[in-house]
Scaffold this active site. Structure first.
Site, PDB file in Angstrom:
ATOM      1  N   ARG A 103       1.070  -1.273  -0.051  1.00 24.90           N
ATOM      2  CA  ARG A 103      -0.146  -0.011   0.031  1.00 24.90           C
ATOM      3  C   ARG A 103       0.761   1.117   0.122  1.00 24.90           C
ATOM      4  NH1 ARG A 103      -4.944   1.160  -1.437  1.00 24.90           N
ATOM      5  NH2 ARG A 103      -6.001  -0.705  -0.110  1.00 24.90           N
ATOM      6  N   ARG A 126       1.472  -6.418  -9.914  1.00 29.29           N
ATOM      7  CA  ARG A 126       2.046  -5.567  -8.564  1.00 29.29           C
ATOM      8  C   ARG A 126       2.046  -6.749  -7.212  1.00 29.29           C
ATOM      9  NH1 ARG A 126      -3.245  -2.907  -5.430  1.00 29.29           N
ATOM     10  NH2 ARG A 126      -4.541  -4.433  -5.991  1.00 29.29           N
ATOM     11  N   HIS A 204       0.262   3.758 -10.415  1.00 31.95           N
ATOM     12  CA  HIS A 204      -0.562   4.339  -9.172  1.00 31.95           C
ATOM     13  C   HIS A 204       0.202   5.029  -7.994  1.00 31.95           C
ATOM     14  CE1 HIS A 204      -3.503   4.186  -6.353  1.00 31.95           C
ATOM     15  NE2 HIS A 204      -4.480   2.994  -6.687  1.00 31.95           N
ATOM     16  N   GLU A 308      -2.159   9.396 -10.923  1.00 35.31           N
ATOM     17  CA  GLU A 308      -1.726   8.204 -11.814  1.00 35.31           C
ATOM     18  C   GLU A 308      -1.706   8.311 -13.157  1.00 35.31           C
ATOM     19  OE1 GLU A 308      -4.302   4.864 -10.323  1.00 35.31           O
ATOM     20  OE2 GLU A 308      -4.609   6.140  -8.555  1.00 35.31           O
TER      21      GLU A 308
END
Length: 351
Positions: A103, A126, A204, A308
């Site tokens: 995160r 990811r 992101h 992003e």
């Protein structure tokens, strides 16, 4: 849209074998892989252990800026300027343990952005282990002074069950002498059955900000966007800048190559330059959604902002042998006050 497609030469069999040998493993084999990884690094990059023993590569520029890239996710987790200030946000509750995505930092959304498809949200890149690329393309002459790492991801048998396509995804993370951070993704269709494939994509990026209520985003004025809080209803941005007073989750379309994030309190501006990535997502979860996320602190939304660079509205389609390239360059520059506000025009109109 600048998809920058071009056929490239296939990786040699020996290079492919070396890459396969460098996948994440443990025990004595893991030590051997780590040593092999270290030998493949560019000067200025070093191989080390991160949180929970996960492998990472640290990029150090002689002037003092530093970036960290985890092989898990091909994930940039830290970007510090020459004063040692952290420029990316990573949650204090981030879970550095597969298969959970990290995160914060710069997660890579591939081959699917969000829930726009049949895969798990944001795809699988990811939360896969990447390898050091044993056969990277050479640097252009004008970027030879950058410290960099080259990573590669290929599909696992498990991935092929849910997304049955063969590809090579090469990622270069480079740290420039001025502290700028560049990510270059090259995705090539290696299907042997002649079939094309399509994907959506995003870097992101979580930026660290002083106070979300003191931040504004410039460069997206008057553009159309899809509002994720209204079932992706198409709207037009009305403000002269984007400011934040509540939850925001928007996909801006046909965006310029340069976007600026102005942090009034820190007197700092992030400049985002991009190529091959026509869209831009702006996201802050605000208080209610922050409390609903187990890997995110209740009040951390105040100190982060996701902007992003992405390719979402029009998926990228590649025929076998074709390659797509998406580039993002981040820099952080001091900002001066002008009539009580930061002056973004110098940033957006500058070089």
């Amino acid at each position: 849209m600048s998809s920058d497609k071009a056929p490239i030469a296939a990786v040699s069999a020996s290079a492919a074998a070396a890459t396969n040998a460098l996948s994440g493993s443990s025990g004595s084999g893991g030590v051997a892989a780590a040593n092999a990884n270290a030998k493949l690094l560019h000067p200025g990059a070093e191989f080390s252990k991160g949180i929970n023993g996960l492998d990472k590569v640290v990029l150090r520029d002689p002037r003092g800026s530093v970036a960290e890239v985890y092989l898990y996710g091909g994930h940039v987790t830290s970007w510090k300027n020459d004063h040692g200030e952290e420029l990316l946000f990573v949650s204090s509750k981030a879970i550095f343990k597969p298969p959970k995505a990290i995160r914060g930092g710069i997660p890579i959304c591939f081959p699917q952005f969000s829930n726009l498809g049949s895969l798990d949200a944001h795809g699988f890149a990811r939360n896969r282990f990447w390898s050091i690329d044993p056969d990277p393309s050479p640097f252009p002459t004008n970027t030879s002074n950058k410290v960099a790492v080259d990573l590669i991801l290929r599909p696992s048998e498990e991935d092929m069950k849910t997304w049955p396509h063969s590809y090579e995804y090469r990622l270069r993370v480079a740290l420039g002498p001025g502290g700028d951070l560049t990510l270059i993704s090259r995705i090539r269709n290696t299907n042997s059955d002649g079939k094309p494939f399509s994907f959506t994509f995003a870097y992101h990026t979580y930026f660290s900000v002083s106070d979300i209520s003191e931040v504004r985003v410039e460069g997206l004025e008057t553009l159309d966007y899809l509002d994720n809080l209204q079932n992706r209803k198409r709207c037009t941005e009305q403000g002269d800048a984007i400011t934040f007073e509540s939850e925001v989750d928007k996909i801006y379309l046909s965006t310029p190559t340069k976007i600026a994030i102005l942090d009034h309190e820190k007197k700092r501006t992030f400049v985002i330059r991009k190529d091959g990535l026509p869209d831009a997502v702006v996201w802050n979860p605000w208080d209610k959604k922050s409390k609903a996320m187990a890997d995110f602190g209740d009040d951390e939304y105040k100190h982060m902002l996701c902007v992003e660079t992405a390719a979402i509205e029009k998926p990228i389609t590649l025929k076998p042998g074709e390659e797509w390239r998406g580039r993002q360059e981040l820099s952080a520059v001091p900002s001066s006050y002008c009539s009580g506000q930061l002056d973004p025009r110098k940033v957006l109109q500058g070089s």
